[in-house]
Design a protein around this motif. Structure first.
Motif, PDB file in Angstrom:
ATOM      1  N   LYS A 204      14.348 165.595  -6.987  1.00 20.23           N
ATOM      2  CA  LYS A 204      14.269 165.030  -5.642  1.00 20.23           C
ATOM      3  C   LYS A 204      14.397 163.510  -5.691  1.00 20.23           C
ATOM      4  N   SER A 205      13.762 162.892  -6.674  1.00 17.77           N
ATOM      5  CA  SER A 205      13.853 161.440  -6.841  1.00 17.77           C
ATOM      6  C   SER A 205      15.299 161.023  -7.091  1.00 17.77           C
ATOM      7  N   ALA A 206      15.997 161.773  -7.958  1.00 18.57           N
ATOM      8  CA  ALA A 206      17.400 161.484  -8.262  1.00 18.57           C
ATOM      9  C   ALA A 206      18.281 161.663  -7.029  1.00 18.57           C
ATOM     10  N   THR A 207      17.943 162.646  -6.200  1.00 22.89           N
ATOM     11  CA  THR A 207      18.710 162.903  -4.977  1.00 22.89           C
ATOM     12  C   THR A 207      18.602 161.733  -4.015  1.00 22.89           C
ATOM     13  N   TYR A 208      17.393 161.225  -3.830  1.00 19.12           N
ATOM     14  CA  TYR A 208      17.196 160.068  -2.947  1.00 19.12           C
ATOM     15  C   TYR A 208      17.964 158.856  -3.474  1.00 19.12           C
ATOM     16  N   THR A 209      17.930 158.650  -4.790  1.00 18.71           N
ATOM     17  CA  THR A 209      18.656 157.532  -5.397  1.00 18.71           C
ATOM     18  C   THR A 209      20.158 157.678  -5.169  1.00 18.71           C
ATOM     19  N   GLY A 210      20.679 158.872  -5.438  1.00 20.01           N
ATOM     20  CA  GLY A 210      22.107 159.124  -5.297  1.00 20.01           C
ATOM     21  C   GLY A 210      22.593 158.988  -3.868  1.00 20.01           C
ATOM     22  N   ILE A 211      21.822 159.532  -2.920  1.00 19.56           N
ATOM     23  CA  ILE A 211      22.225 159.472  -1.511  1.00 19.56           C
ATOM     24  C   ILE A 211      22.241 158.034  -1.011  1.00 19.56           C
ATOM     25  N   SER A 212      21.200 157.270  -1.329  1.00 20.20           N
ATOM     26  CA  SER A 212      21.151 155.875  -0.884  1.00 20.20           C
ATOM     27  C   SER A 212      22.294 155.073  -1.509  1.00 20.20           C
ATOM     28  N   TYR A 213      22.644 155.396  -2.750  1.00 19.35           N
ATOM     29  CA  TYR A 213      23.723 154.685  -3.445  1.00 19.35           C
ATOM     30  C   TYR A 213      25.071 154.977  -2.786  1.00 19.35           C
ATOM     31  N   ILE A 214      25.391 156.262  -2.588  1.00 22.33           N
ATOM     32  CA  ILE A 214      26.719 156.612  -2.076  1.00 22.33           C
ATOM     33  C   ILE A 214      26.900 156.172  -0.630  1.00 22.33           C
ATOM     34  N   ILE A 215      25.848 156.215   0.179  1.00 21.25           N
ATOM     35  CA  ILE A 215      25.950 155.739   1.565  1.00 21.25           C
ATOM     36  C   ILE A 215      26.254 154.251   1.586  1.00 21.25           C
ATOM     37  N   THR A 216      25.570 153.503   0.718  1.00 17.05           N
ATOM     38  CA  THR A 216      25.810 152.058   0.630  1.00 17.05           C
ATOM     39  C   THR A 216      27.244 151.775   0.182  1.00 17.05           C
ATOM     40  N   VAL A 217      27.734 152.530  -0.789  1.00 18.27           N
ATOM     41  CA  VAL A 217      29.111 152.378  -1.275  1.00 18.27           C
ATOM     42  C   VAL A 217      30.109 152.575  -0.130  1.00 18.27           C
ATOM     43  N   LEU A 218      29.931 153.637   0.621  1.00 16.73           N
ATOM     44  CA  LEU A 218      30.860 153.957   1.707  1.00 16.73           C
ATOM     45  C   LEU A 218      30.873 152.868   2.778  1.00 16.73           C
ATOM     46  N   LEU A 219      29.692 152.333   3.098  1.00 15.59           N
ATOM     47  CA  LEU A 219      29.605 151.281   4.107  1.00 15.59           C
ATOM     48  C   LEU A 219      30.279 149.995   3.641  1.00 15.59           C
ATOM     49  N   LEU A 220      30.158 149.693   2.348  1.00 11.97           N
ATOM     50  CA  LEU A 220      30.749 148.466   1.806  1.00 11.97           C
ATOM     51  C   LEU A 220      32.266 148.575   1.648  1.00 11.97           C
ATOM     52  N   VAL A 221      32.745 149.756   1.334  1.00 11.18           N
ATOM     53  CA  VAL A 221      34.186 149.963   1.134  1.00 11.18           C
ATOM     54  C   VAL A 221      34.920 150.124   2.471  1.00 11.18           C
TER      55      VAL A 221
END
Length: 295
Positions: A204-221
């Motif tokens: 669950k911890s890894a899921t929260y990390t991954g989701i926050s990371y990919i959402i940030t990536v998409l917004l920046l790109v």
């Protein structure tokens, strides 16, 4: 409680505001409690709702009027609780209450006994709110890890590619490839680190990390996908503004939900992200110059 007669117009106005605030809060807490699965959290919120109802009843003895809840506020805070969590909604509501220290001072001059009762009950509410246990807030550390790493790595990567490539679509492609790969790497690292600590919630911890990371990536790109191929400077400006917006929104959320300082955290995250972007930009210019690469 002693009855107080001949209250001033100003005090009556304040009492009516307070009474309306309390009955509105009662309906908000009741609505939020209905949707919560945790029995302990549900019970706490129902207790707070009952406190708010009692507050309203106390003030009604002075106003001699029924108060109707603000339907707009009830709808808004109920919606916020669904999207951003009940802890954030409740603390945001407590922050924005119209009653202030100045109002309390005015009330206390005419009805000190009522004021004392309300202050005691509000302390009780603060204690109950502190007991709330929301799952989302347990993983703020994981969200910070994903968000901060993505801001630093992706803004740095995109900034470094700007003058070297000068094409928004190619920059977006490289940013997405880098971002998706980094998301998998970051989530995996978080999972392994949590496992090594003996945590049962590693996935669950890894899921929260991954989701926050990919959402940030998409917004920046996203700006590099929206603008034309030659508008890479404009896309970069929008990316930097997006970075600051993400940092602002996240730190505001944490400052409310966890009573954390906003300004210091914001300046820290913003200076790191923008600083890394600037350094990466200089490196990109230097590499292009020394290697003679032109795309």
């Amino acid at each position: 409680m002693k009855e107080v007669k001949n209250l001033t117009y100003e005090t009556k106005e304040i009492l009516e505001i307070v009474q309306k605030e309390e009955i509105t809060a009662y309906h908000i807490y009741k609505n939020i409690a209905k949707k919560i699965k945790s029995e302990s959290n549900k019970k706490i919120l129902e207790n707070i709702a009952n406190d708010e109802k009692k507050h309203s009843a106390i003030w009604m003895k002075y106003t001699h009027k029924d108060a109707s809840p603000s339907k707009l506020k009830v709808f808004w805070y109920t919606l916020v609780s669904r999207i951003l969590g009940f802890t954030f909604a409740i603390k945001l509501m407590e922050r924005s209450e119209e009653i202030s220290a100045k109002h309390y001072s005015i009330i206390s001059k005419e009805i000190p006994e009522a004021l004392k009762i309300i202050q005691e009950e509000e302390r009780h509410e603060d204690e109950l709110i502190a007991m709330l246990d929301e799952e989302k807030l347990k993983y703020v550390g994981s969200i910070v890890l994903g968000l901060n790493d993505a801001l630093v790595e992706i803004t740095g990567t995109l900034a470094g590619l700007i003058l070297a490539i000068q094409n928004t679509k190619i920059i977006a492609l490289l940013g997405l490839v880098t971002g998706i790969s980094a998301t998998i790497s970051m989530a995996s690292s978080d999972y392994l680190a949590s496992k090594s600590e003996g945590r049962d919630d590693a996935a669950k911890s890894a899921t929260y990390t991954g989701i926050s990371y990919i959402i940030t990536v998409l917004l920046l790109v996203l700006p590099f996908l929206i603008f034309n191929d030659s508008e890479y400077i404009l896309a970069t400006i929008v990316m930097i503004l997006t970075t600051l917006l993400i940092i602002t929104a996240f730190n505001y959320y944490i400052s409310v939900a966890q009573d954390a300082p906003f300004k210091r955290r914001f300046l820290e995250m913003a200076s790191i992200s923008i600083g890394v972007s600037f350094i990466a930009f200089i490196i990109g210019v230097a590499i292009k110059h020394f290697l003679g690469i032109s795309i």
